[in-house]
Design an enzyme around this catalytic site. Sequence first.
Site, PDB file in Angstrom:
ATOM      1  CG  HIS A  32      35.128  52.871  31.839  1.00 20.06           C
ATOM      2  ND1 HIS A  32      34.885  52.960  30.431  1.00 20.06           N
ATOM      3  CD2 HIS A  32      34.140  51.941  32.296  1.00 20.06           C
ATOM      4  CE1 HIS A  32      33.848  52.054  30.301  1.00 20.06           C
ATOM      5  NE2 HIS A  32      33.492  51.646  31.369  1.00 20.06           N
ATOM      6  CG  HIS A  59      43.054  28.801  38.784  1.00 15.35           C
ATOM      7  ND1 HIS A  59      42.814  29.931  39.578  1.00 15.35           N
ATOM      8  CD2 HIS A  59      44.369  28.288  39.295  1.00 15.35           C
ATOM      9  CE1 HIS A  59      43.553  30.278  40.266  1.00 15.35           C
ATOM     10  NE2 HIS A  59      44.627  29.199  40.196  1.00 15.35           N
ATOM     11  CB  ALA A 111      39.170  32.754  47.875  1.00 10.42           C
ATOM     12  CG  ASN A 112      41.866  33.650  43.575  1.00 16.97           C
ATOM     13  OD1 ASN A 112      42.748  34.223  44.475  1.00 16.97           O
ATOM     14  ND2 ASN A 112      42.226  32.409  43.162  1.00 16.97           N
ATOM     15  CG  ASP A 171      43.845  32.460  47.032  1.00 15.58           C
ATOM     16  OD1 ASP A 171      44.920  32.516  46.439  1.00 15.58           O
ATOM     17  OD2 ASP A 171      43.084  31.328  46.455  1.00 15.58           O
TER      18      ASP A 171
END
Length: 129
Positions: A20, A96, A119-120, A28
């Site tokens: 947890h 980012h 694409a992360n 990517d």
Amino acid sequence: MKKAGILNRQLSGALAELGHGHGVLVCDAGMPIPDGPRVVDLAFRAGVPSFAEVLDGLLAELVVEGATAAEEVRTANPAATALLEGRFPDLAYVPHERLKDLSSGARLIVRTGEARPYANVLLRCGVFF
């Protein structure tokens, strides 16, 4: 030998060790990989396996209570934005550079062969009960 689910032994073992609140970065091929977290590199060639394939495979195995992506994905990669928002209605966005900082605290990084920008996603594990 397993006949279903994730067959990659490194990934399957790493997922079994998560608890947890642990973070899992699905990224990517161009995302800088920080030192520290366990890394399972699935990249075979550009686009293989895709971000969507890996993410969907992981979501079949994990309970996720939250997800964070780079805000730049909204303008630079509409397909990834649609994919992420479709799977995570409460998706959080950060710059980012902040996502890269947060990735150093992840327990696991799964690198895909995706060759499209941003694409992360950083997943926060939940519990199944």
